[in-house]
Design a protein around this motif. Sequence first.
Motif, mmCIF file in Angstrom:
data_model
loop_
_atom_site.group_PDB
_atom_site.id
_atom_site.type_symbol
_atom_site.label_atom_id
_atom_site.label_comp_id
_atom_site.label_asym_id
_atom_site.label_seq_id
_atom_site.Cartn_x
_atom_site.Cartn_y
_atom_site.Cartn_z
ATOM 1 N N ALA A 1 0.623 -1.251 -0.211
ATOM 2 C CA ALA A 1 0.002 -0.025 0.272
ATOM 3 C C ALA A 1 0.570 1.228 0.107
ATOM 4 C CB ALA A 1 -0.876 0.161 0.769
ATOM 5 N N LYS A 2 2.111 1.021 0.685
ATOM 6 C CA LYS A 2 2.510 1.972 0.957
ATOM 7 C C LYS A 2 3.965 2.706 -0.263
ATOM 8 C CE LYS A 2 5.446 2.758 4.934
ATOM 9 N NZ LYS A 2 5.356 4.625 5.433
ATOM 10 N N GLY A 3 3.786 1.413 -1.382
ATOM 11 C CA GLY A 3 4.989 1.535 -2.129
ATOM 12 C C GLY A 3 6.759 1.427 -1.643
ATOM 13 N N ARG A 4 6.786 1.190 -0.076
ATOM 14 C CA ARG A 4 7.454 0.907 0.787
ATOM 15 C C ARG A 4 9.098 -0.277 0.223
ATOM 16 N NH1 ARG A 4 8.737 2.455 6.114
ATOM 17 N NH2 ARG A 4 10.118 1.495 7.330
ATOM 18 N N PRO A 5 9.774 0.086 -0.098
ATOM 19 C CA PRO A 5 10.742 -0.621 -0.662
ATOM 20 C C PRO A 5 10.767 -1.646 0.807
ATOM 21 C CG PRO A 5 11.968 1.866 0.015
ATOM 22 C CD PRO A 5 10.327 1.234 0.577
ATOM 23 N N PRO B 1 4.351 1.190 9.566
ATOM 24 C CA PRO B 1 5.450 2.541 9.521
ATOM 25 C C PRO B 1 3.653 3.863 9.702
ATOM 26 C CG PRO B 1 4.410 1.275 7.938
ATOM 27 C CD PRO B 1 3.892 0.164 8.689
ATOM 28 N N SER B 2 4.969 5.229 9.015
ATOM 29 C CA SER B 2 4.402 6.364 9.203
ATOM 30 C C SER B 2 2.829 5.773 8.035
ATOM 31 C CB SER B 2 4.681 7.183 9.010
ATOM 32 O OG SER B 2 6.084 6.993 7.581
ATOM 33 N N ALA B 3 1.496 6.051 7.888
ATOM 34 C CA ALA B 3 0.860 5.528 7.414
ATOM 35 C C ALA B 3 0.946 7.222 5.576
ATOM 36 C CB ALA B 3 -0.867 5.813 7.674
ATOM 37 N N ASN B 4 1.946 7.282 4.894
ATOM 38 C CA ASN B 4 2.087 7.886 3.869
ATOM 39 C C ASN B 4 2.264 7.019 3.093
ATOM 40 O OD1 ASN B 4 4.458 7.810 5.112
ATOM 41 N ND2 ASN B 4 5.455 8.267 3.892
ATOM 42 N N ILE B 5 2.514 7.422 1.524
ATOM 43 C CA ILE B 5 3.231 6.632 0.401
ATOM 44 C C ILE B 5 4.104 7.099 0.733
ATOM 45 C CG2 ILE B 5 3.041 6.988 -1.963
ATOM 46 C CD1 ILE B 5 0.638 5.925 -1.877
ATOM 47 N N PRO C 1 5.980 13.164 2.775
ATOM 48 C CA PRO C 1 5.690 13.341 3.829
ATOM 49 C C PRO C 1 4.842 12.918 5.571
ATOM 50 C CG PRO C 1 5.461 15.814 3.235
ATOM 51 C CD PRO C 1 5.964 14.231 2.137
ATOM 52 N N SER C 2 5.230 12.583 6.444
ATOM 53 C CA SER C 2 4.302 11.834 7.487
ATOM 54 C C SER C 2 3.226 11.889 7.506
ATOM 55 C CB SER C 2 5.185 11.623 8.483
ATOM 56 O OG SER C 2 6.196 9.825 8.156
ATOM 57 N N PRO C 3 1.959 11.548 8.012
ATOM 58 C CA PRO C 3 0.731 12.113 7.379
ATOM 59 C C PRO C 3 0.006 12.854 9.120
ATOM 60 C CG PRO C 3 0.628 10.110 8.075
ATOM 61 C CD PRO C 3 2.258 9.739 7.544
HETATM 62 MG MG MG Z 1 8.079 6.324 7.717
#
Ligand code: MG
Length: 357
Positions: free
Chosen positions: A58-62, A145-149, A153-155
């Motif tokens: 969902a985040k596109g996180r590595p 993790p923080s709920a941002n793409i 910036p973190s939400p």
């Molecule tokens: Mg983060």
Amino acid sequence: MKSSTQVFKIGTGNLEEVIKTAAQFIKKGGTVAFPTETVYGLGADALNPDAVRKVFKAKGRPLDNPLIVHIADQEQLGMVAMEVPDSAHVLMDAFWPGPLTLIFKRKDIVPDVITCGLDTVAVRMPDNPIALGLIKEAGTPIAAPSANISGRPSPTTAEHVIADLSGRIDVVIDGGAVRVGVESTVVDMTPEIPVLLRPGRVSIDEIREYVGKVLVGYTDRQAGAGEAVRSPGLKYTHYSPETRLVLVSGNSSAVVDKISELAREYRDRNIRVGLLVTDETAGTEEMAEYLLADGVFLLGSRYDAYEIASNLFAGLRYLDLEDVDVIIADGSIGIDGIGAAVMNRLKKAADELIEVN
Ligand code: MG
Ligand code: TXA
């Protein structure tokens, strides 16, 4: 990909009901964004690898950037952490629940997808009744993790979460704006001397008061490609608005001079300027004509880094949505206490750093 995201707003008297409903999603392997005291997190059952994979997607996180496991009691710490040194107990007594993440040797029960193959796990107990209630009701530690793409910036509000992740996650719990505004302090407790990996609300001086020596294991700049880093998160772009960001840092009067000079230059070239500035900078005579810039966001007083921390990410997001070509950010902020975290996030967000004196 999820087609619809349910938003539950916390109002009078519905806290328990919202937590019960959201916890069902966690138990079934779904994804739930929720407020903590620092920023909004995107949670999944930490013991369910398929659920945790949905968070990365969902985040596109590595896939090599590990997640923090959020717990509600000491029993859950025992589930995931192997060796908890005395110094960590001292820090937990002092700061938990609160904005401090500690890194321990992990237990085998922690899925590889959370730790990205490391033999350590990051753990924190958030200081927020919605977060703690959700973890308790779900009956499992929650990876979040923080709920941002990834990279943005973190939400700090539910609206930020919705802007980034609507349609990609199951639930958002809207508990209003968060209190702290920058992410937790991260300290690695596995070496003999603890290592600070990310500055946050709990300052290095506060930690030293409890455990003596602490090493600094982060830099404010981006790690170069191929460079070895202790915390995988250090090597990725962070907190960045899409608009080009120029950060001016140094002593306050030199910063004001430089910001007004830049604003004039950009304006002469028909470049639309957004200003992310402290109240004091905005209040100077030099800046008066630029306050009619194409976008202005006031961060709060440069002498109150807590106020600035709580406004920072909202400011970056606000100016990103304004019709500007460049954002000039005011770095006349002291690095005492939470100021170190504020300047760290600004420097990581910056495309260009101008130091003046
Ligand atoms: Mg983060
Ligand atoms: O305040 C916070 O910490 C928020 C809220 C939601 O709790 N969470 C947060 O998570 O900021 P995230 O994923 O955005 O940042 C976690 C940081 C990353 O820099 C990651 O690399 C580091 O913690 N980390 C996680 N596990 C680690 C480990 N085992 N060793 C070293 N660093 C680790």
